[in-house]
Design an enzyme around this catalytic site. Sequence first.
Site, PDB file in Angstrom:
ATOM      1  N   ARG A 154       0.809  -1.235   0.000  1.00 29.15           N
ATOM      2  CA  ARG A 154       0.000   0.000   0.000  1.00 29.15           C
ATOM      3  C   ARG A 154       0.839   1.280   0.000  1.00 29.15           C
ATOM      4  NH1 ARG A 154      -2.954  -2.947   3.847  1.00 29.15           N
ATOM      5  NH2 ARG A 154      -4.663  -4.063   2.852  1.00 29.15           N
ATOM      6  N   GLU A 211      -4.714  18.084 -11.980  1.00 33.00           N
ATOM      7  CA  GLU A 211      -5.074  18.578 -13.305  1.00 33.00           C
ATOM      8  C   GLU A 211      -6.518  19.054 -13.410  1.00 33.00           C
ATOM      9  OE1 GLU A 211      -3.125  16.390 -16.480  1.00 33.00           O
ATOM     10  OE2 GLU A 211      -4.615  17.107 -17.904  1.00 33.00           O
ATOM     11  N   HIS A 239       7.892  10.653 -29.025  1.00 34.90           N
ATOM     12  CA  HIS A 239       6.861  11.487 -28.409  1.00 34.90           C
ATOM     13  C   HIS A 239       7.144  12.989 -28.616  1.00 34.90           C
ATOM     14  CE1 HIS A 239       4.018  13.013 -25.510  1.00 34.90           C
ATOM     15  NE2 HIS A 239       4.999  13.606 -24.853  1.00 34.90           N
ATOM     16  N   GLU A 283       9.950  19.487 -25.442  1.00 38.86           N
ATOM     17  CA  GLU A 283       9.210  19.784 -24.199  1.00 38.86           C
ATOM     18  C   GLU A 283       9.771  21.054 -23.533  1.00 38.86           C
ATOM     19  OE1 GLU A 283       6.551  17.966 -23.183  1.00 38.86           O
ATOM     20  OE2 GLU A 283       6.795  15.973 -24.085  1.00 38.86           O
ATOM     21  N   LYS A 327       2.865  11.568 -11.347  1.00 39.91           N
ATOM     22  CA  LYS A 327       2.014  10.677 -12.164  1.00 39.91           C
ATOM     23  C   LYS A 327       2.791   9.389 -12.414  1.00 39.91           C
ATOM     24  CE  LYS A 327      -0.954  13.804 -14.842  1.00 39.91           C
ATOM     25  NZ  LYS A 327      -1.268  14.303 -16.195  1.00 39.91           N
ATOM     26  N   HIS A 358       0.061  18.537 -27.156  1.00 39.14           N
ATOM     27  CA  HIS A 358      -0.111  17.105 -26.904  1.00 39.14           C
ATOM     28  C   HIS A 358      -1.402  16.529 -27.466  1.00 39.14           C
ATOM     29  CE1 HIS A 358       3.388  17.618 -24.438  1.00 39.14           C
ATOM     30  NE2 HIS A 358       3.387  16.346 -24.072  1.00 39.14           N
ATOM     31  N   ASN A 384      -0.331  20.384 -21.437  1.00 40.84           N
ATOM     32  CA  ASN A 384      -0.716  19.561 -22.593  1.00 40.84           C
ATOM     33  C   ASN A 384      -0.560  20.300 -23.915  1.00 40.84           C
ATOM     34  OD1 ASN A 384      -1.424  17.339 -21.026  1.00 40.84           O
ATOM     35  ND2 ASN A 384      -3.454  18.182 -20.614  1.00 40.84           N
ATOM     36  N   ARG A 410      -2.777  22.791 -14.563  1.00 37.94           N
ATOM     37  CA  ARG A 410      -1.904  21.724 -15.081  1.00 37.94           C
ATOM     38  C   ARG A 410      -2.220  21.376 -16.538  1.00 37.94           C
ATOM     39  NH1 ARG A 410       0.247  16.349 -11.698  1.00 37.94           N
ATOM     40  NH2 ARG A 410       1.674  15.622 -13.309  1.00 37.94           N
ATOM     41  N   LYS A 424       7.627  22.875 -14.285  1.00 34.70           N
ATOM     42  CA  LYS A 424       6.789  21.682 -14.082  1.00 34.70           C
ATOM     43  C   LYS A 424       6.410  21.572 -12.599  1.00 34.70           C
ATOM     44  CE  LYS A 424       4.883  17.574 -14.706  1.00 34.70           C
ATOM     45  NZ  LYS A 424       5.076  16.271 -15.245  1.00 34.70           N
ATOM     46  N   HIS A 470      -0.565  13.491 -29.542  1.00 34.61           N
ATOM     47  CA  HIS A 470      -1.000  12.127 -29.213  1.00 34.61           C
ATOM     48  C   HIS A 470      -1.747  11.496 -30.381  1.00 34.61           C
ATOM     49  CE1 HIS A 470      -0.788  12.610 -24.572  1.00 34.61           C
ATOM     50  NE2 HIS A 470       0.295  12.049 -25.058  1.00 34.61           N
TER      51      HIS A 470
HETATM   52  N1  LIG Z   1       4.686  10.611 -15.397  1.00 33.44           N
HETATM   53  C1  LIG Z   1       4.645  11.671 -16.169  1.00 33.44           C
HETATM   54  O1  LIG Z   1       4.228  12.754 -15.780  1.00 33.44           O
HETATM   55  C2  LIG Z   1       5.168  11.531 -17.554  1.00 33.44           C
HETATM   56  C3  LIG Z   1       5.461  12.672 -18.308  1.00 33.44           C
HETATM   57  C4  LIG Z   1       6.014  12.522 -19.570  1.00 33.44           C
HETATM   58  C5  LIG Z   1       6.253  11.255 -20.066  1.00 33.44           C
HETATM   59  N2  LIG Z   1       5.940  10.162 -19.329  1.00 33.44           N
HETATM   60  C6  LIG Z   1       6.181   8.800 -19.819  1.00 33.44           C
HETATM   61  O2  LIG Z   1       7.565   8.657 -20.075  1.00 33.44           O
HETATM   62  C7  LIG Z   1       7.762   7.699 -21.093  1.00 33.44           C
HETATM   63  C8  LIG Z   1       8.779   8.221 -22.080  1.00 33.44           C
HETATM   64  O3  LIG Z   1       9.969   8.470 -21.373  1.00 33.44           O
HETATM   65  P1  LIG Z   1      11.362   8.696 -22.114  1.00 33.44           P
HETATM   66  O4  LIG Z   1      11.181   9.619 -23.250  1.00 33.44           O
HETATM   67  O5  LIG Z   1      12.336   9.031 -21.043  1.00 33.44           O
HETATM   68  O6  LIG Z   1      11.647   7.271 -22.804  1.00 33.44           O
HETATM   69  P2  LIG Z   1      12.267   5.908 -22.243  1.00 33.44           P
HETATM   70  O7  LIG Z   1      12.109   5.783 -20.791  1.00 33.44           O
HETATM   71  O8  LIG Z   1      11.710   4.831 -23.089  1.00 33.44           O
HETATM   72  O9  LIG Z   1      13.815   6.058 -22.569  1.00 33.44           O
HETATM   73  C9  LIG Z   1      14.219   6.199 -23.913  1.00 33.44           C
HETATM   74  C10 LIG Z   1      15.375   5.280 -24.280  1.00 33.44           C
HETATM   75  O10 LIG Z   1      16.600   5.854 -23.857  1.00 33.44           O
HETATM   76  C11 LIG Z   1      17.385   4.907 -23.156  1.00 33.44           C
HETATM   77  N3  LIG Z   1      18.135   5.696 -22.166  1.00 33.44           N
HETATM   78  C12 LIG Z   1      17.599   6.357 -21.128  1.00 33.44           C
HETATM   79  N4  LIG Z   1      18.535   7.095 -20.521  1.00 33.44           N
HETATM   80  C13 LIG Z   1      19.689   6.878 -21.166  1.00 33.44           C
HETATM   81  C14 LIG Z   1      21.004   7.373 -21.000  1.00 33.44           C
HETATM   82  N5  LIG Z   1      21.293   8.301 -20.073  1.00 33.44           N
HETATM   83  N6  LIG Z   1      21.941   6.931 -21.832  1.00 33.44           N
HETATM   84  C15 LIG Z   1      21.640   6.038 -22.815  1.00 33.44           C
HETATM   85  N7  LIG Z   1      20.425   5.556 -23.042  1.00 33.44           N
HETATM   86  C16 LIG Z   1      19.454   5.972 -22.224  1.00 33.44           C
HETATM   87  C17 LIG Z   1      16.385   3.954 -22.567  1.00 33.44           C
HETATM   88  O11 LIG Z   1      16.987   2.716 -22.308  1.00 33.44           O
HETATM   89  C18 LIG Z   1      15.322   3.900 -23.642  1.00 33.44           C
HETATM   90  O12 LIG Z   1      15.630   2.976 -24.646  1.00 33.44           O
HETATM   91  C19 LIG Z   1       6.397   7.420 -21.689  1.00 33.44           C
HETATM   92  O13 LIG Z   1       5.945   6.162 -21.240  1.00 33.44           O
HETATM   93  C20 LIG Z   1       5.525   8.523 -21.132  1.00 33.44           C
HETATM   94  O14 LIG Z   1       4.175   8.114 -20.967  1.00 33.44           O
HETATM   95  C21 LIG Z   1       5.418  10.287 -18.091  1.00 33.44           C
HETATM   96 ZN   LIG Z   2       5.027  15.153 -23.369  1.00 34.06          ZN
END
Ligand SMILES: NC(=O)c1ccc[n+]([C@@H]2O[C@H](COP(=O)([O-])OP(=O)(O)OC[C@H]3O[C@@H](n4cnc5c(N)ncnc54)[C@H](O)[C@@H]3O)[C@@H](O)[C@H]2O)c1
Ligand SMILES: [Zn+2]
Length: 341
Positions: free
Chosen positions: A101, A217, A245, A165, A123, A228, A225, A221, A207, A232
């Site tokens: 939990r 949100e 993305h 971003e 999130k 986005h 978007n 917040r 942020k 999306h």
């Molecule tokens: N929680 C939130 O508020 C929020 C906000 C934005 C995005 N997201 C989520 O984040 C995800 C996308 O995240 P992302 O863009 O970081 O992609 P990701 O986590 O898939 O990482 C991208 C790639 O880079 C590689 N990588 C990461 N760091 C590295 C480094 N320092 N050196 C070499 N390789 C590295 C990873 O292994 C991966 O293959 C999505 O699932 C999205 O929904 C969440």
């Molecule tokens: Zn985004």
Amino acid sequence: MIHLLGEEMRKVSSAEKVMIVTHPRINRLYGNDVVARLKGVGFSPTVVQLPEGERHKTLSHVQRIYDGLIQKRFERSSLLVALGGGVVGDMTGFAAATFLRGISYVQCPTTVVAQIDAAIGGKTGVDHPKGKNLIGAIYQPSLVLIDPLLLATLPKREFIAGLAEIVKYGVILDKKLFYFMEKNVDAILAQEPSVLTYCMRRSAEIKAAVVGADERESGLRKILNYGHTFGHAIETVTGYRQYKHGEAVAIGMMAAARMSDRLGIGNRELIDRQERLLERLGLPTRFPRLNPVEIMKVLYTDKKVVGGKIHFVLPEKIGSVGVQKVERDSIEGILRDLCLS
Ligand SMILES: NC(=O)c1ccc[n+]([C@@H]2O[C@H](COP(=O)([O-])OP(=O)(O)OC[C@H]3O[C@@H](n4cnc5c(N)ncnc54)[C@H](O)[C@@H]3O)[C@@H](O)[C@H]2O)c1
Ligand SMILES: [Zn+2]
């Protein structure tokens, strides 16, 4: 900065057991160092490696985290560390929110997207075959440690996609950041530490401030978007394969800026400067030749539809946006132009 991880974690936790959740590639680059730092301050760390990629952001992979935690007899006082991008961060946060939990967790983000966005705001969650991020919780980390030097090993396309971003934060709330980026494109692309740190810090601050004012949100917040809604839709229609993305968000911001101009809110200067900055950073700006009917279908299954209208974040000028409901006819008209131009 990453060298401070152990000390910073000690300030927020007296735990013994720590589980580091990461990908094999990141583990090879930084795992040993992080483990040594944590041992150095008396933690007893173990590492769980998950496969990389959005398609693995699923409950079955969170299950692997639970399995490890149960096998190693983790307790309420134990700690999780997310070492990776948003995929690792979202899954680790969700495991932390739900195991026993709720146990504490730390975000150690390694991508641009994670450092200025995903790791901040609480999130957490996973995807479902029917849609992205459908299962999750809002659950804040005890610590977010952001080290832009970790970005040096990030694949170039990943790095550039994340810059979209930062442009977004500039357009929605911080014209100074936008102008700074315009002046420093080469230094940003060369990852010059002082320049990159400024951009990352401002973005993370924005942020955090927005989320601090509106965690769930219900109002402010929403402006995060920007770009986005169209972004999306483009990602969905192209099956998440063609664009990163951030690239889809760059195109989405251009579409939103054009929509804003059409509705008499924005202006040409905004469109031109945003387009020029995105292009110089190496980001796409042209709307792909997709079927407008398919895009409309995706837009109208989105959670932002209210009474047949869609909420769009529309810029007035650089550094200032509003949220407006837009009628179906207007959206269709703009989409037809975008898809066919
Ligand atoms: N929680 C939130 O508020 C929020 C906000 C934005 C995005 N997201 C989520 O984040 C995800 C996308 O995240 P992302 O863009 O970081 O992609 P990701 O986590 O898939 O990482 C991208 C790639 O880079 C590689 N990588 C990461 N760091 C590295 C480094 N320092 N050196 C070499 N390789 C590295 C990873 O292994 C991966 O293959 C999505 O699932 C999205 O929904 C969440
Ligand atoms: Zn985004």
